[in-house]
Design an enzyme around this catalytic site. Sequence first.
Site: not given
Length: 450
Positions: A157, A164, A207, A235, A273, A291, A294, A337
């Site tokens: 990572k 991603g 998740h 997502k 998360e 922040r 969504v 979404r």
Amino acid sequence: MRKLLIANRGEIAVRIIRTARDMGLETVVVVSEPDRDSMAAGAADESVLVGPAPATASYLNHDAVLRAALDSGCDAVHPGYGFLSENAAFARKVVDAGLTWVGPDPSAIELMGNKSRARAAAQDAGVPILRGTDGPLEPDDDALALAWDIGFPLVVKASAGGGGRGIRFVNHESELLASIETARGEAASVFGDGAVYLERFVELARHVEVQILGDGERYIHLGDRDCSMQRRSQKVLEEAPAPDLPHHVRDVIRESSVELARRCGYRGAGTVEFLYDPVREEAAFIEMNTRLQVEHPITEEITGVDIVREQLRIAAGEGLSLSQDDVVFSGHAIELRLNAEDPHKNFFPSPGTITRLAWPTGEGIRVDTGVVEGSVVAPFYDSMLAKLIVHADTREEAIARLLAALEHTHVEGIATTMPFHKLLLSRPEFAAVEHHSKFIETTDGILEAL
């Protein structure tokens, strides 16, 4: 706080305007050339042109956005999500200009924006983490020995990663060194920072995430969400609370997320998360988003808390309007979404003019959107048209309500992901909570069923 600049576009700009107006604030929205006549521009008290179509020349242009705030007499800036919302340099410019930044301190954004530093901070706060390296890999580290200590499969990572990018999955030791170099190269190119670290990979993981709020003195959570239904790490469906989560796991992620916020002296809304391993019944920290998310509406639906209002109160120095004991959870909420993409053509973007538009209405149905009939969907930005949100007493009722709502949703002139959502909501694996973050990519025939 008297006049608020919304440094964003689309549905989130409209969403912020709605709450700001309810609080008696004047609103100004920045727009690019293609967004001059957008729904957000019409909803705000004022709109200010900040540049041409490319986001780098408009919504991501620090100087243009800051100038728009100052020239229009705004005293605060809300970044929404995406664009500049987690840009510590821009947040610092806003503060240095004497304006109020509706978000956490730039130092908190920087800390959580660096994945390896965030991982260390989470560990210090008692947040469960996956087995991995202590910080970024150094040039003289024996990467292979570290990898064997962690165990395969594992993931490389980028420390500064997100969305991603800068991630490589490694199943065998023969893939390790090349994967590290590839991830370093991508991270350096995309983020300007080639540092990477190693972490255990959880197969078939879900998740889950925790919504937190802090005002620098008090810290609370607003429960958890499940965002496991994803396509290419993006997502697709989200729900709250996270279904089929053992009580001990739910308690640990909620309480440790609040402690992480407390350790950071966090001010504003944030999301911690986690990856949840249903086999081991363990959750582990992924990252913290500094922040508005969504998917914040599903948390609002099960708690009755207006998260944007709390953001604005905290930024104005008024503090949280509620304590943890005031948070009451009710029912189940699901959000999808709706994107301007054609699922029959490998989700190719479908820009164009919306010639007909009808949204569902009724009890327990909410639509957050940034388009109206006649809107032109430009090819320059994220393709999301709207979020369809339902709330019901049970998860089963929420699924049925959302499927019914889709039958009363009509978008013509462009292709949308509606058929894909109907398929996912009807899958028995989703009903049984047997899906995971790679479900769409690894389930045979799922896309062919469209």
